[in-house]
Design an enzyme around this catalytic site. Sequence first.
Site, PDB file in Angstrom:
ATOM      1  CG  LEU A  18       5.182   4.714   1.517  1.00 45.02           C
ATOM      2  CD1 LEU A  18       5.592   3.630   0.871  1.00 45.02           C
ATOM      3  CD2 LEU A  18       6.541   5.521   2.417  1.00 45.02           C
ATOM      4  CB  SER A  19       0.700   8.889  -1.724  1.00 39.06           C
ATOM      5  OG  SER A  19       0.243   9.730  -2.668  1.00 39.06           O
ATOM      6  N   PRO A  62       0.848  -1.205   0.111  1.00 39.25           N
ATOM      7  CG  PRO A  62      -0.879  -1.584   1.410  1.00 39.25           C
ATOM      8  CD  PRO A  62       0.516  -2.295   1.229  1.00 39.25           C
ATOM      9  CB  CYS A  63       1.050   3.776  -2.259  1.00 40.89           C
ATOM     10  SG  CYS A  63      -0.374   4.554  -2.998  1.00 40.89           S
ATOM     11  CB  ILE A  64      -2.785   5.154   1.707  1.00 42.97           C
ATOM     12  CG1 ILE A  64      -3.554   6.324   2.142  1.00 42.97           C
ATOM     13  CG2 ILE A  64      -2.469   4.109   2.923  1.00 42.97           C
ATOM     14  CD1 ILE A  64      -4.988   6.101   2.550  1.00 42.97           C
TER      15      ILE A  64
END
Length: 380
Positions: free
Chosen positions: A90-91, A86-88
Amino acid sequence: MDRGGRVEEGTAIRAAEFFAGIGLVRTALEPLGVKVVWANDIKQGKFEAYRANHPDADHHFKVRDIREVEAADLPPRIDLATSSFPCIDLSLAGNRLGLAGTQSGMFFEFARVLAGMRERPSVVLLENVHGFATSHGGEDIRSAFKELAKLGYSLDVLAIDAKHFVPQSRPRMFIVGIAHDKLPKNAHVGVPPLSDVRPAWIRKLHERHSQEFSMHYVDLPALPEGPTDLSGVIDHDVQDADWWDAKRVQAFVDSLSDVQRIRFEALRNGDAISYRSAYRRTRQGNSTWELRRDAIAGCLRTTGGGSSKQALVELGRGREARMRWMTPREYARLMGADDYQLIAGTPNQQLFGFGDAVVVDVVRWIGQHYLMPVFSPDAT
């Protein structure tokens, strides 16, 4: 390996697909001779979409929180492990909690499973957003490098925008980890030269971390130019009712800023029909629409409100503008999954699945030019 980059029958590369989502990593790599023998995701809806396109998923896909996965759950002899964690966190559009966040922190669970494997994969491929490189001042990616280095991997980093393959701007970074005894003959030590897959910030990662961790790079061909407009992805099977009515179109136009209005009118009065993607934004507390400057789509996101969904705007020849939401088929084409079967889940669930996936063409390019030479060095 044959001349088309496909591994010959009987020599399939066995892969484990972590955070598998709707299965676009498998879609990308399977034609190259990769056989997914284990896959995992926490969401039942994504599994349903995966199974609709890969019926054998019942035998190898585990719908389970990765924190409940143990190394012993995986079958023997995994050659390749992929992880689109999941990127949430890090975005740049997210909360920036980094690897300390409950979502992106699942990277450490992926590393934990690898650490417990009796025979680790020769290659790992991780995908995430560019924000991973700067999260917590660069300490998050250093932590990830440290974990992967402890597992015996030499590391390389690539940056690829999907616009080189599909009409969507979707910049992503990829970490390639290769076991030391499997490094290809064309692997180099040192800081890579500037290229389209290794811009200055990628070179700085190598400069900063190559003294602490084993890092390498390989020579890769230039990326293709990519399409310049949306004409190839338009879904012409939509119903008339899918296009917005005059009242909604006028509300769209009324929300445009002065700059956006000029762009809108120029396109509307153009000599040819053109398509633009549009986003809903909140500016100074007001909901507004913005047309993308170029003729490709912006980065698809998981649907959930705000700017997450993209609209399609048809303009030109002085006609009244037409607008509607993009369809799941258009999302599929923007992700390089033209033939994906849209038979599972609601349209919103389908949009969510594509917004959270990898672009098929990008992963296939990495597979053909980087991963396959590792597994079949004598065939390159």
